[in-house]
Design an enzyme around this catalytic site. Sequence first.
Site, PDB file in Angstrom:
ATOM      1  N   ASP A  88       1.018  -0.777  -0.146  1.00  0.00           N
ATOM      2  CA  ASP A  88       0.453   0.039   0.197  1.00  0.00           C
ATOM      3  C   ASP A  88       1.139   1.617   0.035  1.00  0.00           C
ATOM      4  O   ASP A  88       1.955   1.557   0.310  1.00  0.00           O
ATOM      5  CB  ASP A  88      -0.932   0.507   0.627  1.00  0.00           C
ATOM      6  CG  ASP A  88      -2.278   0.818   1.109  1.00  0.00           C
ATOM      7  OD1 ASP A  88      -3.010   0.719   1.969  1.00  0.00           O
ATOM      8  OD2 ASP A  88      -1.718   2.040   0.439  1.00  0.00           O
TER       9      ASP A  88
HETATM   10  C1  GLC Z   1      -4.296   4.224   0.235  1.00  0.00           C
HETATM   11  C2  GLC Z   1      -5.082   3.746   0.178  1.00  0.00           C
HETATM   12  C3  GLC Z   1      -5.169   2.080  -0.967  1.00  0.00           C
HETATM   13  C4  GLC Z   1      -4.929   3.572  -1.747  1.00  0.00           C
HETATM   14  C5  GLC Z   1      -3.925   3.368  -2.618  1.00  0.00           C
HETATM   15  C6  GLC Z   1      -3.064   4.294  -3.371  1.00  0.00           C
HETATM   16  O1  GLC Z   1      -3.771   5.278   1.075  1.00  0.00           O
HETATM   17  O2  GLC Z   1      -4.956   2.296   1.791  1.00  0.00           O
HETATM   18  O3  GLC Z   1      -6.846   2.012  -0.331  1.00  0.00           O
HETATM   19  O4  GLC Z   1      -5.330   1.853  -3.653  1.00  0.00           O
HETATM   20  O5  GLC Z   1      -3.188   4.728  -1.311  1.00  0.00           O
HETATM   21  O6  GLC Z   1      -3.849   5.383  -3.493  1.00  0.00           O
END
Ligand code: GLC
Length: 744
Positions: free
Chosen positions: A262
């Site tokens: 993430d």
């Molecule tokens: C965010 C979220 C995730 C998302 C990623 C990219 O922090 O936790 O769900 O897909 O960043 O935006």
Amino acid sequence: METKDLQELLDDMSLEEKIGQLIQLSGDFFEVNNISIGPKQKLGITQKTVDLTGSLLNVTGAEITTKIQKEQMAKQPHHIPVLFMSDVIYGYKTIYPIPLGLGATWNPNLIEKAFQNTAHEAASSGNHVTFAPMVDVVHDARWGRVLESPGEDPLLNAKFAKAMVSGFQKDLDKGSGQVSCVKHFAAYGAAEGGREYNSADMSISNLFQNYLPPYKAAVDAGAKMVMTSLNTLNGIPATADKALLVELLRKSWAFSGTIISDYASIFELIKHGFAADQEDATQKAFDATVDIDMKSPCYANNLPKLVEDGRLSLDRLDEAVWRILTLKNELGLFEDPFKRVSIEQEKKSLLTDSKRKLARQVAAESLVLLKNNDNVLPLNPKAQKIALIGPYSDSKYLLGMWAVHGNVEDTITIRQGMESYLGKDKFKVANGTDISRDYKMLKDMGYFSDEQIDQMISTEDVEVKRQQTAIETAKKADTVILALGEHTLESGEAGSKTLLRLPENQQQLLDKICKLGKKVILVLISGRPLVLKDVEPKVDAIIQAWFPGTEGGNAIADVILGKINPSGRLSMSFPYIEGQEPIYYSHLITGRPQGASQHVGRFVSRYIDTPTEPMYPFGYGLSYGEIEYSDFVLRQKEITQDETLTVSLTLKNNSSWDCLETVQLYLHDKVASVVQPVKRLIDFKKVFVKAQQQLNVEFEITSQELEFFDNQGQRVLEAGAFELFVGPNSRDVLKESFTLVGES
Ligand code: GLC
């Protein structure tokens, strides 16, 4: 490209080229104003890294993706195309209801079609991979991201996981699908206290029984990517948890796809106190087979040294690069990086009438009728003077926090929905107050400048006048539709709250309107269950509308005016009060269950100041019709583990309304070596019951449904007594018993 050619490409790539494939950067590195969600981090990476990066985050649009693809490929020594990955979670330009509303449809087949449409839109805009579905099981409405989940039940979430992945990936071979990246692995929804990014800690049996099934369903449905979650799980950050990612996901579940971290979660291993520094974080995430480092400097700045020092084998690196090259090859990008992307294709695909029509149907099926005193709904505009009042009466902000590519200008407001039936000026509209007047809360959202907040909060005299106008408008009507709710940014990522009520200014407006003696229909716009105990007694009807999406206003009008009979059923419990959270239906009974204990008075499992049960239970929802459940019959009272138990019941529609009824089947294992929940959903059917007709419904239960997980994560089947419950929700049920006999 043939496998042997792909292998030759891999063998010919330099180390820095290979490492570039394992890095994902956001659009701001490519002169694209970026929807940067999540912690910003000064990355300290070289331009060379930017030139070699293998994928981009949240850059979409046929024109810009084509431009960047050409530029990046020109810089790549082997002209390897980049992957565009983005948060296309519940729609791209045609936005559907938030997933907590999609869960309330209990209609995975419909949602599969919606996500297939979404894939068409996103693919035409150059996106390859969507960071969806989010299928985290959620038990705590204080957590802002309940918005993104289908709900609190592992079976229901698993059914939606399968449908969403299938919908996204169905047309991949036609170049109009999306690679599905299921998230957040794992158990992010169990963040302690509902506080964002907080730790998750649970028994192994709870993890396997209640949290892992939806991710497994997504992997079994063929999701080609998995995103690790930001939280620790039992003390180990998921992004570096080898037991979770290698032993379980890759080996036990045989997942051979790509794992992406993430946002900056590899770097955050240091913050968690799991890694000493970036090099350590890199080593630990890579050892856990995380292939792509999203928006952190770790892999870019540390993998070269780890490989050169021999602390990380080139073979292991090649394995990761191979997975990503294979993904690009499966998408046909080597043959034609632009085959599915064009401005013409994009124009043809976005927001078409047929896509809007489906979004309207999905939104209508997501609406949950929580109260309908004296059948005040549906309204008969010929016989009633209607006033539409509240800050959401004509607001286009019906998309929710994660509709990052949606445009509010495309939204149909509630007013527009009503006007499409009644015509303009056939009912009065007054917004009455702002969505929020809480300066501190708007500031704490960490999103708006002071100037923007000043714009959002009207001056005191405007507020007084507006409330007065709203009251005068209501006085001239027979029935008031009161459209109230949360601000978009009160839920979604980083939207954890401890108070789950309507904003104070909206509650004041509601109180004044409800004192006028009119019929009041409350339409709630929110990203989570709200606390309604002080609101419910004052209104005649309540429609929980979530953030209903681009066609939300039409769908709400469809239901309010009786064009559609509401069929939504809650996929997450509504508490009486925040102090009950986390609250969910599949809880354990305890040794001193209230109302069924040998102990008397206070010494039972309860609160002395609040009911134990939720205000509205999982599975709850009303319709304009009236369905009677009867004749719940088990064909056998005993089965062996090789037999199938057939159960049936009769639904009788005593009304003049055709109904879509969601029949829910729950199980309780009365005695087990790991105590089992009072109920858990094992099946459901959404069936059409014609007015004045009756319908026989059957379910078949195999011993697999009777199994549970022990604290070694193993499935267990134990003979003994079971109870079955069937009903329109998890509370109002018919009960029968049976026995599983024989050794098991
Ligand atoms: C965010 C979220 C995730 C998302 C990623 C990219 O922090 O936790 O769900 O897909 O960043 O935006």
